[in-house]
Structure formats: C-alpha cells, structure tokens
Design a protein around this motif. Structure first.
Motif, PDB file in Angstrom:
ATOM      1  N   PHE A 238      11.475  -1.762   3.758  1.00 23.38           N
ATOM      2  CA  PHE A 238      10.568  -1.290   4.810  1.00 23.38           C
ATOM      3  C   PHE A 238       9.939  -2.462   5.561  1.00 23.38           C
ATOM      4  N   LEU A 239       9.476  -3.474   4.821  1.00 27.63           N
ATOM      5  CA  LEU A 239       8.866  -4.646   5.451  1.00 27.63           C
ATOM      6  C   LEU A 239       9.861  -5.381   6.347  1.00 27.63           C
ATOM      7  N   MET A 240      11.077  -5.527   5.891  1.00 22.64           N
ATOM      8  CA  MET A 240      12.102  -6.196   6.691  1.00 22.64           C
ATOM      9  C   MET A 240      12.372  -5.414   7.971  1.00 22.64           C
ATOM     10  N   LEU A 241      12.401  -4.101   7.866  1.00 19.46           N
ATOM     11  CA  LEU A 241      12.639  -3.246   9.030  1.00 19.46           C
ATOM     12  C   LEU A 241      11.530  -3.407  10.061  1.00 19.46           C
ATOM     13  N   VAL A 242      10.270  -3.359   9.614  1.00 19.44           N
ATOM     14  CA  VAL A 242       9.139  -3.457  10.539  1.00 19.44           C
ATOM     15  C   VAL A 242       9.078  -4.837  11.186  1.00 19.44           C
ATOM     16  N   MET A 243       9.300  -5.892  10.397  1.00 19.50           N
ATOM     17  CA  MET A 243       9.271  -7.242  10.953  1.00 19.50           C
ATOM     18  C   MET A 243      10.377  -7.440  11.981  1.00 19.50           C
ATOM     19  N   TYR A 244      11.544  -6.923  11.686  1.00 17.95           N
ATOM     20  CA  TYR A 244      12.665  -7.055  12.624  1.00 17.95           C
ATOM     21  C   TYR A 244      12.367  -6.319  13.927  1.00 17.95           C
ATOM     22  N   HIS A 245      11.817  -5.136  13.813  1.00 18.38           N
ATOM     23  CA  HIS A 245      11.526  -4.372  15.025  1.00 18.38           C
ATOM     24  C   HIS A 245      10.378  -4.985  15.800  1.00 18.38           C
ATOM     25  N   ARG A 246       9.403  -5.582  15.124  1.00 19.34           N
ATOM     26  CA  ARG A 246       8.291  -6.227  15.814  1.00 19.34           C
ATOM     27  C   ARG A 246       8.805  -7.348  16.721  1.00 19.34           C
ATOM     28  N   LYS A 247       9.840  -8.045  16.277  1.00 20.45           N
ATOM     29  CA  LYS A 247      10.400  -9.120  17.088  1.00 20.45           C
ATOM     30  C   LYS A 247      11.093  -8.582  18.335  1.00 20.45           C
TER      31      LYS A 247
ATOM     32  N   PRO B 156       3.851   5.139 -21.031  1.00 18.26           N
ATOM     33  CA  PRO B 156       2.469   4.634 -21.083  1.00 18.26           C
ATOM     34  C   PRO B 156       2.300   3.248 -20.461  1.00 18.26           C
ATOM     35  N   ILE B 157       3.239   2.322 -20.736  1.00 17.76           N
ATOM     36  CA  ILE B 157       3.142   0.987 -20.138  1.00 17.76           C
ATOM     37  C   ILE B 157       3.302   1.071 -18.619  1.00 17.76           C
ATOM     38  N   LEU B 158       4.282   1.863 -18.185  1.00 16.94           N
ATOM     39  CA  LEU B 158       4.545   2.027 -16.756  1.00 16.94           C
ATOM     40  C   LEU B 158       3.351   2.640 -16.038  1.00 16.94           C
ATOM     41  N   SER B 159       2.686   3.559 -16.677  1.00 14.31           N
ATOM     42  CA  SER B 159       1.538   4.213 -16.047  1.00 14.31           C
ATOM     43  C   SER B 159       0.392   3.236 -15.816  1.00 14.31           C
ATOM     44  N   TYR B 160       0.347   2.156 -16.615  1.00 14.88           N
ATOM     45  CA  TYR B 160      -0.719   1.163 -16.445  1.00 14.88           C
ATOM     46  C   TYR B 160      -0.376   0.114 -15.382  1.00 14.88           C
ATOM     47  N   ILE B 161       0.894  -0.233 -15.252  1.00 16.46           N
ATOM     48  CA  ILE B 161       1.251  -1.320 -14.334  1.00 16.46           C
ATOM     49  C   ILE B 161       1.597  -0.826 -12.931  1.00 16.46           C
ATOM     50  N   ALA B 162       1.860   0.476 -12.766  1.00 17.31           N
ATOM     51  CA  ALA B 162       2.307   0.991 -11.463  1.00 17.31           C
ATOM     52  C   ALA B 162       1.249   0.785 -10.382  1.00 17.31           C
ATOM     53  N   ALA B 163       0.041   1.274 -10.632  1.00 13.51           N
ATOM     54  CA  ALA B 163      -1.010   1.212  -9.606  1.00 13.51           C
ATOM     55  C   ALA B 163      -1.341  -0.230  -9.203  1.00 13.51           C
ATOM     56  N   PRO B 164      -1.558  -1.177 -10.161  1.00 18.93           N
ATOM     57  CA  PRO B 164      -1.819  -2.571  -9.743  1.00 18.93           C
ATOM     58  C   PRO B 164      -0.662  -3.189  -8.959  1.00 18.93           C
ATOM     59  N   THR B 165       0.560  -2.855  -9.350  1.00 19.82           N
ATOM     60  CA  THR B 165       1.718  -3.394  -8.629  1.00 19.82           C
ATOM     61  C   THR B 165       1.727  -2.915  -7.185  1.00 19.82           C
ATOM     62  N   TYR B 166       1.467  -1.631  -6.991  1.00 12.17           N
ATOM     63  CA  TYR B 166       1.464  -1.083  -5.629  1.00 12.17           C
ATOM     64  C   TYR B 166       0.280  -1.619  -4.820  1.00 12.17           C
ATOM     65  N   ALA B 167      -0.835  -1.891  -5.486  1.00 16.68           N
ATOM     66  CA  ALA B 167      -1.976  -2.484  -4.778  1.00 16.68           C
ATOM     67  C   ALA B 167      -1.613  -3.873  -4.247  1.00 16.68           C
ATOM     68  N   ILE B 168      -0.899  -4.653  -5.067  1.00 14.25           N
ATOM     69  CA  ILE B 168      -0.460  -5.986  -4.631  1.00 14.25           C
ATOM     70  C   ILE B 168       0.546  -5.863  -3.483  1.00 14.25           C
ATOM     71  N   LEU B 169       1.480  -4.914  -3.617  1.00 10.47           N
ATOM     72  CA  LEU B 169       2.475  -4.707  -2.563  1.00 10.47           C
ATOM     73  C   LEU B 169       1.813  -4.287  -1.253  1.00 10.47           C
ATOM     74  N   TRP B 170       0.794  -3.431  -1.347  1.00 15.63           N
ATOM     75  CA  TRP B 170       0.095  -3.010  -0.117  1.00 15.63           C
ATOM     76  C   TRP B 170      -0.573  -4.206   0.542  1.00 15.63           C
ATOM     77  N   LEU B 171      -1.183  -5.079  -0.260  1.00 15.95           N
ATOM     78  CA  LEU B 171      -1.832  -6.270   0.288  1.00 15.95           C
ATOM     79  C   LEU B 171      -0.804  -7.167   0.980  1.00 15.95           C
ATOM     80  N   VAL B 172       0.365  -7.312   0.375  1.00 16.46           N
ATOM     81  CA  VAL B 172       1.435  -8.107   0.982  1.00 16.46           C
ATOM     82  C   VAL B 172       1.876  -7.476   2.301  1.00 16.46           C
ATOM     83  N   CYS B 173       2.043  -6.145   2.306  1.00 16.14           N
ATOM     84  CA  CYS B 173       2.425  -5.434   3.536  1.00 16.14           C
ATOM     85  C   CYS B 173       1.393  -5.668   4.632  1.00 16.14           C
ATOM     86  N   PHE B 174       0.120  -5.564   4.259  1.00 17.84           N
ATOM     87  CA  PHE B 174      -0.953  -5.731   5.244  1.00 17.84           C
ATOM     88  C   PHE B 174      -0.939  -7.134   5.842  1.00 17.84           C
ATOM     89  N   ILE B 175      -0.783  -8.136   4.989  1.00 14.04           N
ATOM     90  CA  ILE B 175      -0.790  -9.528   5.464  1.00 14.04           C
ATOM     91  C   ILE B 175       0.397  -9.794   6.381  1.00 14.04           C
TER      92      ILE B 175
END
Length: 705
Positions: free
Chosen positions: A150-159, A636-655
């Motif tokens: 998704f990020l690659m698509l948006v960056m390419y189209h922005r150009k 159980p492990i996945l349920s703990y790491i999913a939300a923080p991972t997506y929070a980091i990904l959202w921050l990367v998308c925003f930047i």
C-alpha cells in the motif's frame, strides 16, 4: 430456486453471494448488449468528443483504442486530473490483482485447515481457524506485506503529480505557470500601480502586470448570470433568423426548471436584452462600490514575463519579502487556472469558513449514523433471529422463504447503500458552496471530504460496529458473562459477504450504469425532444457534456481500499471480488472521461493530497480492525504483539505520506525546454478589472457556482 444446485442449502452466505453474482451478471448482459448496439445512434451524448472518428460507429472495435490510449496522447485528451485518476485506478487494479492472487492461495489453505462442519463460505475465512493455528501467523505476516505494498502504491502515485505537471507545462503551455497569487496584502496598498512598483523594487525583476482583488459581493454569480443571458439571447436570435418571425417564451420563475412557468409569454430576444441590461447595471453598481470603498480581499495576482522568473520568485519569496516590511506577513503561491478562481470568495476569513465546514461535516456524520441502522438490521436477519424477545418474530420472517431472505439479507442492504451513495454527491457539493471557498478545487475537495465522511462511516465504520454489536449481543444473551467468547464468535464471514456483494454490485451493475448514464441520458433527450425549435446553438447547449465527478470518485476509492485491505487477509474472497470491480470500473471510467466529459484545467494536486489523507485514515481503520481480529482470534502471543506492530506501521505510514508532500514531488521543473510565455490572451482572466467589468460580454460559460 434456479441457483440452489450451486450451493450448500444451509450456507446462507454462499446463497446470497451466488444469487448476487448470477442476478447481476444477467443484468449486466441485458444492459450492456443493447447499449453496445444503439450507442452509435446517439453520438452527441455517448461520444461527443470523438464524433468524427468512424471507429466509434462500430459495435466493439472502439474498445481496444480506449484501452491502448495512454501517456501524452491520453493527457492531451483528458488533462492532469483525468490522467492522475486513471493512473491511480490502473495501479490499484494491479495492486489488488496481486492481493487476489495471494488471497486465492491463502483461501485454499484456509479451506484445508478449517474444521469440516463449517459452511463453504465460512471455510474461506481466517475467523474459522483454530486459535492456535499456524496459519494465523501467516495471516499476520500477510497484513504486513499488504501494508508495505500500500505504501509503495501511494508513494508511486504521489510522484505522478510531478510527472503530470511537467507534461502540462510542455503540452498545454498555460499562462498560469507565470502567475503567482500574493495573499496577506496590507490594506495600505490602494492601487495596482503602487503594488506593481513595490514588487519590482523588491524582486529586482520586470513584472508584466499586477491586479489587486477588490471586495465585490456576488460578482462571479452576476457575471455568470449575464453570460448565460447573452448565450440564450443569441440562441433566440438564431431561432428568429431561421423561422423568420418573433419567438415568444415564458420567463423562468426563480430556480424552477424552464418549462415550469406561469408568467405571460414575452418576445424572447427583447426579454433577454432587458435582462442583460439589468444585470449589467447590477454589475456596474458592484464594480463602482468596490472601487470607491478601496477595500480589497488581501490578495493580488502577479503576472511575470517568463515562467522561470515566477518560479524563482516563488522559491525565494521567504528571503525576498524581508526586503520590505510591508510584505513581511505576505505569502506567495502559484495561481490556480483562471477557470478555478471564485473571486467573490477570495476575502472570506478562515474562521468563518472553518465554522461552517465543521457544522456541515458533523451533520453528514449524523446522517451516516442514521442511515446505517436499516442497513445493519437487514444484513443481520439470521443473527437477529437468535436474540431473545425479537428472535421468534425474526425467525418467522427468515423462514417464510429462505431464498427471499437470502436475497434480502445480501442484496437489499447493498442496493440501499449504493443508492444513497449515488444521490449524496450533489447534496455534499451544495452544502460546500455555503462554506465560501476561494477556488473550485477547494470547493470540490470540501464536497469530497463530506462524501468521504458519509461513505466511510456508513459503508464501513458504523456498519461493522453495528453488525459486530448484534453478533456480540447475540452471543452474550446465549452465554452471559462470556465476553471473550462473544469476541471470538463475531461473524467475520458475514461482514465479508456483505462487502463481496457490494463489490459485485459495483462491478456488474454500477459499471454498466456508468457506461449508459441513464439519468443524464433521459434528462438530456427529454429536454431535446421537448424543444420545439431545434437550432444548432440550442443543440449545442442541450448536449454540452457534464463534468466527471473526480471528487466523488476519489472519496469512494478510500472506502474501497479500506474494505479490500481490511478483509483481504481475513476473508480473501473480498479481494477476488475487488479485482472484478476495479477491472470493470477502470474501463467504464476511462470511457466516460475520454469520450464524454470535457477536459478539466485543474491539475488536481489538492484532491490528490486530500485523498492521501483519506487513505491514511482508511489504513488506520484497517490496522484497528486487524488488531481487533487478532486480539480475539489469534494465538495468545500474537494477540499481544499485533496491536503494537500495527501502531508502529501506522506511524511509518504517517511519516512517509507526510514526507512525500515535500515540494520535490510537486514543484515545476526548471528545464529550459518548458513553455515560458503561455497564452497572453488568458492574462485578462487574472485581472480584477476585467472579471468585474460591466462591459464583459464574451461567451465564458462557467460552472464555478
């Protein structure tokens, strides 16, 4: 019951989707086959921009030419905004095709590892896997891959903004490349000559002309009414010359259609001569009042001799303005195409604009909430039948006719959603006019935002919240206190089937209607057939093509991406339906833009940047729903790491999205081969004296208001 043999009789999802696919496929053929046969008989409507091409008279031979049209040839026909939109659609089609291919493989794994007692459609979803299944980890990794794509698509189209603007400078040679708009101008400047002299001293350049925008209430509206009156005056003059007698007409009543009038008939030419004079007097009054008051909007247009001089001044303005304290609070920006400027709103204060906008946006959000209730209710009939109190009644309704209940549950909510999405755009544009935007692109961006608020809340956020709330309540009624069980039993298959049906509707019904344009066709030919005096000028007026609603299309794109990306890893069949929808709609939109809609002058930067914000919000919602899914279904492990991972990904998308707004993607090139002068004849449209002149009488039909 003709489709019963294609499905498991107990699988409600399969039934509804198969009925939808079969029904809309038949409708698509019944609509498109006759249209392909008869479109050649209506060239003024279906291909007004290509009437001279013989290939348009064929049955299907014109289709490959439309599909092959690209690059500079395509740009010359449809302009910047058109090519930006079509490039986005094409790139999105490729992206979703990759998702569909991966989703098809993932679906096979889901079906293999899902317990055998699960219905056919349910077995294609990740929600039916065991909590500890390894496939859920693969699903989680797949969501990360989707995000990167998704990020690659948006960056390419922005150009593409840079690409299309450079083509614009070489192909179109527009005058506005040499025009800058100065804002924040002090009221101490009381003449063009004074401002002109001060800017030349400050910039050390020879400036061709300067025009201060004086405050003139309703000047665009009055000039538009006058130009329309001049056009109709010439239409009736032509009619009298052809018929050799006086033509009578009933004067229109306010904003009602022309044929609804109870006034006495009058000689048409004389009526419009009087109307033109009356409007001229009103414009003169506004013109004189503006000049006498010497109160301007704080904005002025500066025209340079050469294009590179304008760009150099723009890039160095921060330093240049320090040379004169009168310009310390002034900002400089590239001017819009003259067709975009709404002069009467140039002086509107930001506070007034923001308050109106906030009120209207809240109203649209409330409307989305109200309209979601019947949609969620109808699409959850089977689950409602399991809730105490109302369950018995709903069960009787569902069991009355299983086929009808499947069709109602799958198709009716989608049709209601689609219908409202068709009717709302004009209402959003109407509301946005009261916000007093200074240019058409800002007006359309505001309308796009309102429409986006509605479709995103109604078609995605509220629908999922309401539907999941019904599932949650149903499970808690059966198992009091079992909140985790209620979360695990959320019916993701049902939500996915709704969006499958929505995308199939978009692919087979909406795309066919986009080609046929039934509403505009009926309106245009009813008006033409009811016209007694069919003169060439009147024909030109009746068959003038309508603009393509890019702001509506971009708003819908953010919704489509939210639903496709959210459900691609959870219900991969959604991405398969998405490919079908995008393929059919890409061709339909390209056909309409190339053959029917007029070329738009605006480059679409504001729409594209606003669209990127919407996509970022869509991605945020996707991360939230993905987190919600893995918290309730994952290991159980996945349920703990999913939300923080997506929070980091959202921050990367925003930047990344913020960084790609950098001017290096959107500034004009300083290549010496680019046009330096443009069309000097267009310079007058950046002069307030010309725009507000009472003697202005050329045919400048404008759709600004």
């Amino acid at each position: 019951y003709s489709f019963t043999f294609l499905m498991d009789p107990e699988d409600d999802y399969d039934g509804g989707i198969i009925y939808t696919l079969g029904f809309y496929s038949v409708i698509f053929v019944l609509l498109m086959a006759p249209w392909l046969l008869v479109r050649r008989r209506f060239p003024d409507f279906y291909f007004p921009r290509a009437k001279s091409l013989q290939i348009q008279e064929t049955f299907v031979a014109w289709i490959p030419d439309i599909l092959k049209l690209k690059g500079e040839s395509l740009y010359k026909q449809i302009g910047r905004k058109g090519i930006l939109f079509l490039r986005w659609k094409y790139q999105s089609l490729l992206f979703i095709s990759v998702l569909a291919l991966a989703g098809g493989i993932l679906t096979l794994f889901y079906m293999y590892f899902t317990p055998s007692d699960i219905t056919l459609f349910g077995s294609t979803t990740a929600s039916m896997l065991d909590t500890g299944s390894v496939l859920l980890w693969i699903t989680f990794l797949y969501t990360i891959v989707i995000t990167i794509g998704f990020l690659m698509l948006v960056m390419y189209h922005r150009k593409d903004l840079q690409f299309t603007k450079e083509i614009s400078a070489t192909v179109d040679q527009e005058t506005f490349n040499r025009v800058l708009m100065l804002s924040g101008l002090p009221q101490s400047f009381t003449s063009n000559e004074e401002l002109h002299h001060q800017l030349e001293l400050l910039s050390e350049l020879s400036i061709k002309s300067v025009s201060i925008a004086w405050k003139a209430k309703n000047i665009d509206k009055l000039q538009e009414e006058k130009q329309n009156a001049i056009l109709l005056h010439e239409v009736y003059q032509e009619q009298e010359q052809i018929e050799g007698g006086v033509v009578f007409m009933r004067p229109p009543v306010s904003c009602l259609p022309d044929f609804i009038s109870w006034k006495e008939p009058q000689p048409a030419v004389i009526y419009y001569e009087n109307l033109i004079q009356e409007l001229t007097d009103q414009i003169d009054s506004v013109y004189q009042r503006a000049l006498n008051s010497k109160e301007h909007t704080g904005k002025a247009f500066v025209i340079f001799e050469r294009r590179h001089e304008a760009q150099d001044t723009l890039l160095q303005w921060e330093e240049i303005r320090k040379g004169n304290s009168r310009f310390k609070d002034c900002d400089m920006e590239a001017a819009k195409p003259h067709q975009e400027i709404i002069w009467q709103h140039l002086g509107v204060r930001m506070g007034e604009h923001s308050i109106r906008k906030a009120i209207f946006d809240i109203g649209i959000a409330f409307l989305a909430f109200i309209w979601t209730v019947p949609i969620a209710f109808l699409s959850n009939l089977h689950n409602l039948s399991l809730i105490p109190v109302i369950g018995d009644t709903m069960e009787n309704v569902v069991n009355w006719n299983p086929v009808v209940s499947d069709v109602v549950e799958q198709m009716l909510p989608v049709i209601l959603t689609w219908l409202f999405h068709q009717l709302l755009p004009k209402f959003c544009l109407y509301l946005s006019k009261f916000e007093k935007h200074a240019d058409v692109s800002s007006l359309q961006a505001a309308a796009m935002e309102k429409y986006w608020i509605f479709v995103m809340l109604n078609g995605f956020v509220f629908y999922l919240l309401f539907s999941s709330g019904i599932d949650f309540a149903q499970t808690l009624f059966s198992n009091p206190g079992e909140i985790k069980l209620a979360l695990e039993n959320l019916d993701w298959a049902l939500y996915g089937s709704f969006y499958c049906t929505y995308l199939l509707t978009m692919a087979l019904l909406d795309s066919a209607l986009s080609h046929i344009q039934p509403k505009n066709f009926i309106k245009t030919y009813t008006k033409w057939l009811s016209t007694k005096h069919k003169t060439p000028k009147r024909r030109e007026l009746v068959f003038s093509p309508s603009k393509f609603s890019y702001h509506v299309k971009f708003a819908k794109e953010s919704l489509y991406f939210a639903m496709i990306m959210t459900f691609s890893p959870i219900v991969p069949v959604v991405s398969l339906c998405g490919v079908l929808a995008y393929a059919f709609h890409y061709f339909a939109d390209k056909t309409v833009i190339v053959l029917m809609s007029p070329k738009e002058p605006a480059h679409g930067r504001k729409l594209i940047l606003r669209f990127a914000v919407f996509l970022n919000f869509s991605m945020s919602l996707t991360f939230i729903f993905w987190s919600f899914f893995f918290v309730s279904h994952g290991h159980p492990i996945l349920s703990y790491i999913a939300a923080p991972t997506y929070a980091i990904l959202w921050l990367v998308c925003f930047i990344i999205l913020k960084k790609t707004r950098d001017p290096k993607y959107v500034n004009l090139s300083t290549d010496s081969t680019l046009s330096e002068e443009g069309d000097p004849e267009e310079e007058k449209f950046y002069s307030w004296d010309y725009i507000a002149s009472p003697s202005r009488g050329q045919h400048e039909m404008s759709d600004i208001l």
